[in-house]
Design a protein around this motif. Structure first.
Motif, mmCIF file in Angstrom:
data_model
loop_
_atom_site.group_PDB
_atom_site.id
_atom_site.type_symbol
_atom_site.label_atom_id
_atom_site.label_comp_id
_atom_site.label_asym_id
_atom_site.label_seq_id
_atom_site.Cartn_x
_atom_site.Cartn_y
_atom_site.Cartn_z
ATOM 1 N N LEU A 94 -9.291 5.862 2.862
ATOM 2 C CA LEU A 94 -8.013 6.115 2.192
ATOM 3 C C LEU A 94 -7.022 4.972 2.434
ATOM 4 O O LEU A 94 -6.904 4.473 3.562
ATOM 5 C CB LEU A 94 -7.407 7.418 2.731
ATOM 6 N N THR A 95 -6.273 4.613 1.394
ATOM 7 C CA THR A 95 -5.202 3.615 1.551
ATOM 8 C C THR A 95 -4.006 4.292 2.235
ATOM 9 O O THR A 95 -3.113 4.821 1.569
ATOM 10 C CB THR A 95 -4.726 3.081 0.176
ATOM 11 N N ALA A 96 -3.983 4.275 3.546
ATOM 12 C CA ALA A 96 -2.874 4.896 4.284
ATOM 13 C C ALA A 96 -1.569 4.163 3.983
ATOM 14 O O ALA A 96 -0.499 4.749 3.968
ATOM 15 C CB ALA A 96 -3.171 4.866 5.778
ATOM 16 N N LYS A 97 -1.674 2.855 3.751
ATOM 17 C CA LYS A 97 -0.503 2.055 3.316
ATOM 18 C C LYS A 97 -1.037 0.910 2.470
ATOM 19 O O LYS A 97 -1.933 0.193 2.907
ATOM 20 C CB LYS A 97 0.246 1.497 4.535
ATOM 21 N N HIS A 98 -0.510 0.776 1.259
ATOM 22 C CA HIS A 98 -0.890 -0.364 0.413
ATOM 23 C C HIS A 98 0.181 -1.446 0.559
ATOM 24 O O HIS A 98 1.062 -1.329 1.412
ATOM 25 C CB HIS A 98 -1.093 0.098 -1.040
ATOM 26 N N LEU A 143 -9.996 4.273 7.157
ATOM 27 C CA LEU A 143 -8.631 3.979 6.727
ATOM 28 C C LEU A 143 -8.437 2.522 6.330
ATOM 29 O O LEU A 143 -9.024 1.612 6.936
ATOM 30 C CB LEU A 143 -7.647 4.316 7.852
ATOM 31 N N TYR A 144 -7.603 2.348 5.327
ATOM 32 C CA TYR A 144 -7.159 1.042 4.839
ATOM 33 C C TYR A 144 -5.682 0.960 5.209
ATOM 34 O O TYR A 144 -4.916 1.871 4.891
ATOM 35 C CB TYR A 144 -7.361 1.020 3.335
ATOM 36 N N LEU A 145 -5.283 -0.083 5.897
ATOM 37 C CA LEU A 145 -3.869 -0.260 6.240
ATOM 38 C C LEU A 145 -3.510 -1.693 5.882
ATOM 39 O O LEU A 145 -3.889 -2.635 6.596
ATOM 40 C CB LEU A 145 -3.644 -0.004 7.738
ATOM 41 N N SER A 146 -2.791 -1.860 4.784
ATOM 42 C CA SER A 146 -2.488 -3.218 4.328
ATOM 43 C C SER A 146 -1.657 -3.975 5.366
ATOM 44 O O SER A 146 -0.588 -3.510 5.766
ATOM 45 C CB SER A 146 -1.718 -3.155 3.008
ATOM 46 N N PRO A 147 -2.116 -5.143 5.783
ATOM 47 C CA PRO A 147 -1.303 -5.960 6.689
ATOM 48 C C PRO A 147 -0.041 -6.451 5.954
ATOM 49 O O PRO A 147 1.046 -6.460 6.507
ATOM 50 C CB PRO A 147 -2.219 -7.123 7.058
ATOM 51 N N TRP A 148 -0.200 -6.857 4.731
ATOM 52 C CA TRP A 148 0.922 -7.326 3.922
ATOM 53 C C TRP A 148 1.800 -6.126 3.583
ATOM 54 O O TRP A 148 1.299 -5.106 3.119
ATOM 55 C CB TRP A 148 0.398 -7.998 2.649
ATOM 56 N N ASP A 149 3.108 -6.243 3.820
ATOM 57 C CA ASP A 149 4.034 -5.133 3.616
ATOM 58 C C ASP A 149 5.264 -5.652 2.883
ATOM 59 O O ASP A 149 6.129 -6.310 3.467
ATOM 60 C CB ASP A 149 4.411 -4.558 4.998
ATOM 61 N N ASN A 187 -2.236 -11.379 1.117
ATOM 62 C CA ASN A 187 -1.225 -11.728 2.106
ATOM 63 C C ASN A 187 -0.047 -12.483 1.553
ATOM 64 O O ASN A 187 -0.209 -13.388 0.751
ATOM 65 C CB ASN A 187 -1.848 -12.682 3.122
ATOM 66 N N GLY A 188 1.109 -12.144 2.078
ATOM 67 C CA GLY A 188 2.291 -12.960 1.820
ATOM 68 C C GLY A 188 2.655 -13.035 0.350
ATOM 69 O O GLY A 188 2.074 -12.353 -0.486
ATOM 70 N N GLY A 189 3.661 -13.802 0.040
ATOM 71 C CA GLY A 189 4.121 -13.909 -1.336
ATOM 72 C C GLY A 189 5.436 -13.177 -1.487
ATOM 73 O O GLY A 189 6.103 -12.851 -0.492
ATOM 74 N N ASN A 190 5.795 -12.917 -2.737
ATOM 75 C CA ASN A 190 7.122 -12.333 -2.936
ATOM 76 C C ASN A 190 7.128 -10.825 -2.699
ATOM 77 O O ASN A 190 6.093 -10.167 -2.726
ATOM 78 C CB ASN A 190 7.650 -12.683 -4.334
ATOM 79 N N GLY A 191 8.328 -10.298 -2.448
ATOM 80 C CA GLY A 191 8.456 -8.868 -2.190
ATOM 81 C C GLY A 191 9.908 -8.493 -2.009
ATOM 82 O O GLY A 191 10.801 -9.356 -2.006
ATOM 83 N N TRP A 192 10.122 -7.209 -1.814
ATOM 84 C CA TRP A 192 11.493 -6.689 -1.643
ATOM 85 C C TRP A 192 12.042 -7.052 -0.254
ATOM 86 O O TRP A 192 13.197 -7.439 -0.114
ATOM 87 C CB TRP A 192 11.448 -5.163 -1.835
ATOM 88 N N TYR A 193 11.216 -6.923 0.750
ATOM 89 C CA TYR A 193 11.539 -7.296 2.138
ATOM 90 C C TYR A 193 12.975 -6.922 2.543
ATOM 91 O O TYR A 193 13.810 -7.810 2.838
ATOM 92 C CB TYR A 193 11.305 -8.794 2.376
ATOM 93 N N GLY A 194 13.250 -5.638 2.514
ATOM 94 C CA GLY A 194 14.561 -5.161 2.952
ATOM 95 C C GLY A 194 15.686 -5.567 2.015
ATOM 96 O O GLY A 194 16.852 -5.603 2.421
ATOM 97 N N GLY A 195 15.354 -5.856 0.786
ATOM 98 C CA GLY A 195 16.387 -6.176 -0.204
ATOM 99 C C GLY A 195 16.646 -7.667 -0.359
ATOM 100 O O GLY A 195 17.500 -8.081 -1.141
ATOM 101 N N THR A 196 15.903 -8.486 0.375
ATOM 102 C CA THR A 196 16.136 -9.933 0.277
ATOM 103 C C THR A 196 15.473 -10.542 -0.962
ATOM 104 O O THR A 196 15.862 -11.626 -1.390
ATOM 105 C CB THR A 196 15.610 -10.664 1.534
ATOM 106 N N ASN A 197 14.490 -9.836 -1.495
ATOM 107 C CA ASN A 197 13.761 -10.303 -2.686
ATOM 108 C C ASN A 197 13.387 -11.777 -2.600
ATOM 109 O O ASN A 197 13.890 -12.611 -3.352
ATOM 110 C CB ASN A 197 14.590 -10.086 -3.962
ATOM 111 N N GLU A 198 12.539 -12.071 -1.671
ATOM 112 C CA GLU A 198 12.164 -13.487 -1.526
ATOM 113 C C GLU A 198 10.657 -13.649 -1.358
ATOM 114 O O GLU A 198 9.917 -12.676 -1.333
ATOM 115 C CB GLU A 198 12.929 -14.124 -0.358
ATOM 116 N N THR A 199 10.273 -14.898 -1.201
ATOM 117 C CA THR A 199 8.864 -15.183 -0.970
ATOM 118 C C THR A 199 8.695 -15.535 0.501
ATOM 119 O O THR A 199 9.451 -16.357 1.030
ATOM 120 C CB THR A 199 8.414 -16.355 -1.868
ATOM 121 N N ARG A 200 7.753 -14.870 1.150
ATOM 122 C CA ARG A 200 7.516 -15.168 2.567
ATOM 123 C C ARG A 200 6.034 -15.433 2.769
ATOM 124 O O ARG A 200 5.198 -14.696 2.255
ATOM 125 C CB ARG A 200 7.940 -13.984 3.443
#
Ligand code: FUL
Length: 472
Positions: A94-98, A143-149, A187-200
């Protein structure tokens, strides 16, 4: 030179002479651990992608999808498990977190989790429900737990590793037993990241602390196979279409720089046992999308996948994504029933099974009796992998009314190899090991008939799947 010295020189000479007559020591081949063997024998199991993406028609949530949108109305994990089990699949991951960061269990690490959704008024726990259903019906659980968040504000910074490890700790402490733990490679790339909307970006080799994570998991679940990360037990097969290379070695060297497509073949001289896992979805997407209800893979496509994964010395991880109600849809249920019935039809005929342990050297052959005039188009071979993987080339012939006829050739065998060929009527089979390292240990040879199938899904490109080379 005194007599004593002469004696010693003579002794050395004698030793040297007798050494020359002895065979050189056999090279040590990597062999599987008992846990890897147990896992390989499962042969096929299910993947379940379920989460916020399901309710928002997404594949890769950005990390800002509201938790309130997670709201399955008729969720029934027992329905999933019953269907998965009836399909002949031996476990479920199961994808516990994608990648979107939403946790399907009430984690204490982040608020972005199921307890802040309307599901069961915030009292739900999907990991618990599926883990319990698996226990009740006798399926293994992983379980599947995505490292990228893409939600977490700390992602890409120092603090995230602690959160990630604590999430692992919660999962391994409260659920299971686990047969597999999946670290996704994206892994990595753009995302919401707490509202910063950036690429990490991060360095996946060091950022997640995979070595510690592995120790934590193994301490509580010694049988769990680790997928992905830096210290895995099994390897990704190098594509998401569900097939391994026709030549497929379980040994692999992680310290060798290669292109990921090498994963489909493994490495003949690999320094560790790292068998392949073929992941593929029953639909085009990993998550459920209503628009794909008519695109569930045909029985022909699924059976081709089966023969090119399990039948090419790999295991099959088949994704079945539940819909917004929280149920496996009718189209998928029906296809899985057909898939199970088809395999039962092929493999139920035990009369054609030849079973004996054969220690084969290069060039040796063995003859197996079949029922007279048996119609066959599949031959299955298995090596005793407790001795490592040794066969490099083999030929199969059938005794027909017109004498011996070569029906096919193959390269590696490994845990299981299924060779398909145009149907013949035969009373005997002859298997020749053309090339092997040391002595090959063949512990199963069997012949079957797989009824030909028609493509039924319009526009399906199963026959355009890239074919792997005969030899790497
Ligand atoms: C990939 C992910 O990016 C997909 O969404 C999916 O989870 C697949 C199994 O692995 O790396």
């Amino acid at each position: 030179m005194n007599t004593k010295n002469l004696l010693i020189t003579g002794m050395f000479a004698g030793l040297f002479l007798s050494c020359k007559e002895v065979e050189p020591p056999a090279p040590v081949l990597p062999v599987p651990t008992p846990e890897q063997i147990k896992w390989q024998k499962m042969e096929n199991y299910a993947f379940v992608h379920f989460g916020l993406n399901t309710f928002n028609d997404l594949e890769w949530g950005y990390g800002n999808t509201p938790a309130e949108t997670f709201n399955p109305t008729d969720l029934d994990c027992e329905q999933w498990v019953r269907i998965i089990k009836a399909a002949g699949l031996k476990g479920v991951i199961l994808t516990a977190k994608h990648h979107d960061g939403f946790c399907l269990w009430p984690t204490k690490t982040v608020d972005y989790n199921i307890s802040n959704s309307p599901y069961k008024n915030g009292k739900g726990d999907m990991v618990r429900e599926l883990s319990d259903a698996c226990k009740k019906h006798g399926l293994k659980f992983g379980l599947y737990l995505s490292p990228w968040d893409r939600h977490n504000a700390e992602y890409g910074r120092e603090g995230y590793q602690k959160t990630y490890h604590e999430q692992i700790n919660e999962l391994i402490s409260n659920y299971g037993p686990l047969f597999e733990f999946w670290f996704d490679g994206a892994n990595g790339g753009n995302g919401w990241y707490g509202g910063t909307n950036e690429t990490r970006s991060i360095d996946p080799k060091t950022y997640y602390g995979y070595e510690t994570a592995r120790e934590m998991i193994k301490a509580k679940h010694p049988e769990a196979m680790i997928f992905g990360g830096t210290v895995p037990d099994i390897r990704w097969i190098g594509n998401e279409s569900g097939w391994a290379g026709e030549t497929n070695w379980s040994p692999y060297s992680l310290d060798k720089e290669t292109h990921y497509t090498q994963n489909q073949w493994g490495m003949k001289d690999g320094n560790q046992w790292l068998p392949g896992e073929c992941d593929v979805s029953i639909r085009p997407g990993w998550f459920y999308h209503e628009a794909e209800d008519s695109k569930v893979k045909s029985l022909k496509h699924l059976s081709d996948i089966y023969f090119r994964s399990v039948g090419y010395n790999s295991v099959l991880l088949l994704n079945i994504p539940p819909n917004r109600k929280g149920l496996i849809s009718e189209a998928d249920v029906n296809r899985l029933k057909e898939f199970a019935a088809y395999r039962q039809q092929i493999f139920a005929d035990r009369v054609k099974k030849g079973r004996n342990y054969w220690n084969a050297t290069s060039g040796s052959e063995a003859v197996y009796s079949l029922k007279p005039k048996s119609e066959i188009n599949v031959v299955m071979l298995q090596e005793d992998i407790t001795k490592g993987q040794r066969v490099e080339a083999f030929t199969v012939e059938a005794l027909t009314d017109n004498g011996w006829k070569e029906v096919g050739k193959g390269t590696t065998i490994g845990y299981k190899r299924m060779l398909r060929f145009p149907a013949v009527k035969a009373g005997r089979l002859r298997v020749k090991i053309d090339e092997c390292r040391l002595t090959a240990h063949i512990n199963q040879v069997a012949a079957y008939y797989a009824p030909p199938l028609q493509a039924t899904v319009q526009g399906e490109d199963w026959n355009n799947l890239p074919r792997t080379g005969w030899k790497q």
